[in-house]
Write a protein that holds these residues in place. Structure first.
Motif, short mmCIF file in Angstrom:
data_model
loop_
_atom_site.label_atom_id
_atom_site.label_comp_id
_atom_site.label_asym_id
_atom_site.label_seq_id
_atom_site.Cartn_x
_atom_site.Cartn_y
_atom_site.Cartn_z
N ASN A 1 -21.06 5.50 3.32
CA ASN A 1 -21.15 5.05 1.94
C ASN A 1 -22.49 5.40 1.33
O ASN A 1 -22.85 4.85 0.28
CB ASN A 1 -20.92 3.53 1.87
CG ASN A 1 -20.50 3.10 0.48
OD1 ASN A 1 -19.73 3.78 -0.19
ND2 ASN A 1 -21.01 1.96 0.03
N ARG B 1 -27.69 2.05 -4.79
CA ARG B 1 -27.09 2.51 -6.03
C ARG B 1 -26.97 4.03 -6.00
O ARG B 1 -27.63 4.71 -5.21
CB ARG B 1 -27.95 2.08 -7.24
CG ARG B 1 -28.14 0.58 -7.37
CD ARG B 1 -26.83 -0.13 -7.69
NE ARG B 1 -27.02 -1.57 -7.83
CZ ARG B 1 -26.84 -2.46 -6.86
NH1 ARG B 1 -26.47 -2.03 -5.64
NH2 ARG B 1 -27.04 -3.74 -7.07
N ALA B 2 -26.14 4.56 -6.88
CA ALA B 2 -25.87 5.99 -6.91
C ALA B 2 -27.00 6.74 -7.60
O ALA B 2 -27.44 6.36 -8.69
CB ALA B 2 -24.55 6.28 -7.60
N LEU C 1 -22.96 5.92 -2.35
CA LEU C 1 -21.64 5.45 -2.84
C LEU C 1 -20.68 6.62 -2.99
O LEU C 1 -19.87 6.67 -3.91
CB LEU C 1 -21.81 4.72 -4.18
CG LEU C 1 -22.83 3.58 -4.20
CD1 LEU C 1 -22.88 2.94 -5.59
CD2 LEU C 1 -22.52 2.54 -3.15
N THR D 1 -22.39 -0.78 -10.01
CA THR D 1 -21.83 0.46 -10.55
C THR D 1 -22.86 1.30 -11.31
O THR D 1 -22.50 2.31 -11.91
CB THR D 1 -20.65 0.14 -11.48
OG1 THR D 1 -21.11 -0.74 -12.51
CG2 THR D 1 -19.51 -0.51 -10.71
#
Length: 542
Positions: A62, A440-441, A65, A413
């Motif tokens: 992951n 976080r991305a 993400l 998100t």
């Protein structure tokens, strides 16, 4: 003391001395650092995920993400996780120290290989010192992201050493040991495994180019495949061959890289390029004497590697340094005749085998002390240059605190544009650690995307470079990047000042532009890190 005991003692002291000096330059910046040097966030996440799965191999990671197929050879991650579980040591401390400790072990391994291939104790000793102190032998090994690479490189050198013993002696025990070390290499790092494969092919071509050598090579390959089957069988069953083919194609060879073999840039020396010069002398001498193994090996590296070519060229380069210094530089200084040495009890080659026990070959006049002075200067210079060239950058405490704040205070998100000003992406430790610590991305971090099809990795590598340019531009650059990349962002992580650079009273241009631009709200600013949320203006209704 007998002659054989002198040789053994000199042999031990040479390996020990090279290892000691190499250990110093590898640990000098690692031990004082409170965090892994450079990168390592991707592998930190891998180890955490393996531990969370109770040491079953996860199907996906992951990290960022992104649901990345978990196909990276996992041996180093299992080793690190088990050490943490058994000893209670933190993962970050292990990722900080383990790569350097493993890299130190590559030095005596390289010495064994050099002794086997060069057949001269002096040349092998010089090659070991060269390998210990060449920046490219450790700069991408001792960083946090060097964990699997360093482990793979150690097993690779041992596999090459035993392959050389197999081809030169024909003893069957080396079939087993070569296969085992080759298998461990495959389980450690994919690119090092590829380097091992074609390097063994070069050894086969020059040490045993016959049917017996070819059969032995197939037996070694079969043994390594069988040993690694539990990993690759499960991985292919889960994800197919596509991700492996994508990873093999990742990375771009620049046409300028074709100049590297002619300019001998692979030593990456910060000042005088002494090792490059000595290696060139060894190269030309080897070609003159029709001793083609090491030159062919170096050529193969430049031909088959697209990423970190200098790292994998370091072994043949160090061997050429040993040849050049022993057979060109020292004879030139000491006044030894320039005809090729013969292995007789009175020859310079014979004396070189005990030189560490008896000193520089005994020649009259000023030649002897000049040769000793040159050797001493060479080693001292290499030590200083290696220390100054060693990596020392690491994520700062304020940067880590900012990423922890993001994990606790922003929506899961959130999509971040991470702007550190560091390029290219391979050395941008801020962007690489961000997904691991912030959770976080990061829209432009390429690490982990090697396993995706359609050259996603190369695209993200370019996106990262384009994004960092915006640090010294206005928000128009940032917003244009998002449109071109089709990567809308909700937040910006901006390093306003790099450590040791810039004036704190005059932050980067983008920071001032964001403060004055609509849609940007500064939600965090500590030290040299600013975090903005971004809400683009809605188009006005007609």
């Amino acid at each position: 003391m007998s002659q054989s005991n002198l040789v053994k003692r000199a042999d031990f002291l040479a390996g020990l001395s090279a290892t000691f000096l190499g250990a110093f330059v590898r640990l000098a910046n690692v031990l004082p650092s409170g965090f892994p040097l450079n990168d390592g966030g991707l592998f930190f996440t891998f180890v955490q995920e393996i531990q969370a799965a109770h040491y079953r191999l996860p199907m996906y990671s992951n990290y960022n993400l992104a649901s990345i197929p978990f196909l990276y050879p996992p041996l180093s991650f299992y080793l690190t996780g088990l050490l943490s579980t058994l000893t209670g040591a933190s993962l970050l401390d292990l990722i900080r120290v383990l790569p350097s400790l493993i890299s130190i072990l590559t030095i005596p391994a390289c010495y064994l290989l050099a002794r086997n291939l060069l057949k001269s104790q002096l040349a092998a000793a010089i090659a070991a010192f060269s390998f210990a102190l060449l920046p490219t032998a450790f700069d991408f090994m001792i960083v946090g992201g060097g964990l699997p690479r360093a482990l793979g490189f150690l097993f690779c050198i041992l596999a090459l050493h035993h392959a050389a013993l197999l081809y030169s002696s024909g003893q069957r025990i080396y079939l087993v040991t070569t296969a085992v070390f080759a298998g461990l290499t495959v389980l450690s790092h994919p690119v090092v495994a590829w380097f091992t494969f074609y390097s063994i092919a070069v050894l086969l071509l020059f040490l045993r180019p016959n049917r017996r050598g070819l059969v032995d090579s197939f037996v070694v390959a079969a043994g390594a495949l069988l040993m690694t089957a539990p990993w690759w069988w499960v991985s292919i069953a889960r994800h197919g061959l596509g991700p492996f083919l994508a990873a093999f194609q990742a990375g771009t060879r620049w046409w300028s890289a074709l100049l590297a073999p002619f300019l001998f840039l692979q030593t990456n020396e910060p000042f005088l390029t002494l090792q490059a010069v000595f290696a060139l002398l060894g190269l030309f001498l080897s070609l003159h004497r029709r001793q083609y193994l090491v030159p062919a090996w170096l050529a193969a590296v430049f031909m088959f590697e697209t990423r970190l070519t200098a790292t994998y060229a370091v072994i043949p380069t160090a061997l050429l340094v040993g040849i050049g210094f022993e057979q060109v530089v020292l004879p030139g200084l000491a006044g030894v005749r320039d005809d090729p040495p013969q292995a007789t009890p009175t020859s310079s080659m014979y004396r070189s085998r005990t030189v560490l026990a008896e000193g520089i070959p005994d020649t009259p006049g000023t030649g002897r002390w000049a040769a000793k002075l040159a050797t001493g200067y060479f080693l001292l210079y290499l030590l200083i240059a290696a220390y100054l060239a060693a990596p020392r950058e690491a994520l700062t405490q304020p940067q880590r605190q900012a990423m922890e704040w993001i994990r606790a205070n922003t929506p899961a998100t959130s999509q971040f544009a991470v702007i550190s000003g560091i390029g290219p992406a391979g050395i941008d430790y801020v962007s690489e650690w961000f997904p691991a610590l912030a959770g976080r991305a990061s829209l432009a971090t390429p690490q982990g995307y090697e396993w995706f099809p359609a050259r996603v990795f190369d695209r993200r590598w370019s996106l990262h470079s384009d994004l960092q340019v915006c640090m010294n531009e206005s928000t128009r650059c940032l917003e244009g990047w998002a449109v071109g990349a089709q990567s809308p962002y909700t937040h910006v992580y901006l390093v306003t000042h790099m450590p040791g650079e810039g004036d704190e009273e005059n932050p980067v241009d983008l920071y001032a532009s964001m403060l004055s631009s609509p849609g940007y709200v500064q939600i965090y600013h500590q030290g040299a890190v600013a975090i903005f949320s971004y809400q683009p203006a809605k188009p006005s209704s007609p």
